[in-house]
Design an enzyme around this catalytic site. Structure first.
Site, mmCIF file in Angstrom:
data_model
loop_
_atom_site.group_PDB
_atom_site.id
_atom_site.type_symbol
_atom_site.label_atom_id
_atom_site.label_comp_id
_atom_site.label_asym_id
_atom_site.label_seq_id
_atom_site.Cartn_x
_atom_site.Cartn_y
_atom_site.Cartn_z
ATOM 1 C CG ASP A 75 6.558 -4.765 6.592
ATOM 2 O OD1 ASP A 75 7.316 -4.161 5.817
ATOM 3 O OD2 ASP A 75 5.610 -5.450 6.207
ATOM 4 N N GLY B 7 0.793 -1.219 0.000
ATOM 5 C CA GLY B 7 0.000 0.000 0.000
ATOM 6 C C GLY B 7 0.821 1.264 0.000
ATOM 7 C CG ASP C 142 0.156 -8.140 6.713
ATOM 8 O OD1 ASP C 142 -0.520 -8.653 7.612
ATOM 9 O OD2 ASP C 142 0.470 -6.937 6.703
ATOM 10 C CG ASP D 212 -0.924 9.109 3.295
ATOM 11 O OD1 ASP D 212 -0.207 8.097 3.371
ATOM 12 O OD2 ASP D 212 -0.930 10.003 4.162
ATOM 13 N N GLY D 213 -0.367 6.257 1.014
ATOM 14 C CA GLY D 213 0.818 5.729 0.362
ATOM 15 C C GLY D 213 2.117 6.363 0.809
ATOM 16 N NE ARG E 86 5.299 -8.004 2.114
ATOM 17 C CZ ARG E 86 5.602 -7.057 2.991
ATOM 18 N NH1 ARG E 86 5.151 -7.143 4.219
ATOM 19 N NH2 ARG E 86 6.316 -6.022 2.627
#
Length: 486
Positions: A262, A92, A252, A125-126, A183
């Site tokens: 992440d 995303g 994920d 919003d990325g 993942r």
């Protein structure tokens, strides 16, 4: 000439059908500037670190332009988030620029995190904010220096562009690298869609590029799953041994290569608390420190479901049943090393558990204790260690058992000390240190990022110039709150 002209970019993801990814258009930061660059990783890649600040490099690292001739891609995946399956997630706020090969023949995938909207951004919003980008940049490199499998951080670019979270902040983009960002959720999405051919294609891709020895096994997909189980068990043992909390162990966020992936509301524990929850969004404590090994197994069960079209249920259950033993064995190795024990003894696990109970009872600083333990001497009062405990008798009781245990070792005390100093870090990325660097960076001063990165790249060395980074955290450090937006 491009500052990356010495590199030849490819895009291995294009070997997979378009259902696995989406093409991305540039959404650059306005007037980007270099916040930090990783000279050591540049050397590994074979590029001069000075190149990162060049306008052409900034254009690539901030998402203004992509690698000529190659599409930038956002990968599709799903995942279980806090125990609930979410049918479609995907990159995303991240995109793949392509991949390069370093001088040792190792291939790296380049990803921009925070480079703008993708088809998987949903309501987001990325973008990434400077605050969270600093945390990931510093921690991924700190973990690498600690010997813990992780994604890497090459560069961080910033901009005055506003990004809105709990409050207005400024934007940043992290250039991060890994052998793969695939993942658990990359497999899950196709299983839950009933697209079993895609599961096989992805498994073949992973075997071909990351586990080629599995292709020679009698059951290649079973061999692949066994590798993922083993790497996950080892990763979780590393986290527990160093006192690291990930904070959001959703499927994920779990790497099929066993990498720490992440970085969000992570935290290295200061005072040891077995039930520590580093993520203030985790109200139920699902991802507490003492739950992490079990969550690793739970996540592997989710992945096993996605492997059912490839491997028998009996075979998957057998491999899952090996997880606890593999984790325990590797964790014991790491903890024996931290205690300076070479000769394996039956009572070692009980000795370790007794120590953890004592540390927990007083919330003793985990990193400081193990670093000072290298100076343990059964003939002295070990004041530096005893002072870490409110009830010193609790330490004394354990120390008596430890002293008896050391008598059964064959290695001289001096050699034991050196070995312990080589595995018990003096420096970790404490939350308050990251917070200080963030506050300075938000005022335009990036020097603390550079200093912390330099220090954390040598976590086991004394480094007198950085002695302040090894001190006990100040009282205000307990008030720092990190959440899923961190």
């Amino acid at each position: 000439m491009s500052p990356f002209s010495s590199l030849t970019f490819g895009q291995r993801l294009l070997e997979l059908p378009p259902v696995f990814y989406r093409h991305i258009q540039p959404q650059p930061l306005s007037e980007p500037y270099l916040v930090a660059g990783n000279a050591r990783l540049c050397e590994t890649l074979g590029i001069p670190s000075s190149a990162l600040a060049q306008p052409a490099a900034l254009a690539l690292l901030s998402g203004k332009q992509f690698v000529p001739g190659l599409p930038a891609l956002a990968a599709l995946y799903a995942g279980h988030q806090f125990g609930v399956y979410v049918p479609q997630l995907g990159d995303g706020r991240a995109l793949s620029l392509g991949d390069t090969v370093d001088g040792e023949g190792r291939r790296w995938e380049w990803q921009l995190k925070g480079a703008g909207l993708t088809p998987f951004s949903r309501m987001g919003d990325g973008r990434a904010v400077l605050r969270s980008t600093i945390r990931e940049y510093l921690c991924s490199e700190a973990m690498h220096a600690l010997g813990i499998p992780t994604t890497r951080a090459l560069a961080m670019t910033g901009s005055a562009d506003p990004v809105y979270r709990e409050r207005p902040e400024t934007a940043a983009v992290l250039t991060r690298l890994a052998e793969s960002f695939i993942r658990f959720g990359s497999f899950e999405v196709f299983y839950h869609r009933g697209q079993h051919d895609e599961i096989r294609l992805l498994a073949d891709f992973v075997i071909r590029h990351h586990f080629p020895h599995c292709a020679q096994a009698e059951q290649p997909y079973a061999a692949l799953f066994a590798e993922i189980v083993a790497r996950t068990a080892q990763l979780l043992a590393h986290w527990q041994a160093v006192g690291f909390c990930h904070g959001v162990m959703n499927t994920d966020n779990m790497s099929i290569l066993g990498l720490t992936l992440d970085y969000g509301p992570f935290g290295f524990m200061d005072g040891f608390n077995a039930a520590h929850v580093c993520n203030h969004s985790d109200h139920a404590g699902r991802y507490a420190y003492n739950q992490q090994p079990q969550v690793g197994l739970w996540n592997l069960h989710c992945l096993a479901s996605a492997f059912l079209p490839l491997v028998s249920e009996e075979g998957l259950l057998e491999m899952l049943s090996s997880y606890r033993e593999q984790y325990s064995q590797y964790w014991l190795i790491l903890m024996r090393n931290k205690l300076g024990l070479v000769v394996e003894q039956e009572g070692d696990e009980a000795l370790i558990e007794a120590l953890l109970l004592a540390l927990h009872a007083h919330h003793t600083d985990y990193t400081l204790f193990f670093r000072r333990l290298a100076d343990f001497d059964s003939t002295t009062d070990n004041r530096a260690l005893r002072d870490l405990f409110v009830d010193r008798s609790l330490f004394d009781d354990w120390a008596a058992s430890y002293a008896v245990r050391l008598q059964r070792e064959t290695r001289p005390a001096a050699a034991r000390k050196l070995a312990m100093l080589a595995v018990n870090p003096k420096y970790i990325l404490r939350n308050y240190l990251a917070e200080q660097a963030i506050q300075a960076a938000q005022q335009g001063d990036f020097s603390q990022i550079a200093s912390l990165h330099d220090c954390l790249s040598h976590p086991f060395d004394e480094q007198p110039q950085y002695q302040a980074y090894a001190a006990e955290p100040p009282a205000w450090a307990q008030e720092i709150s990190v959440s899923c937006s961190s």
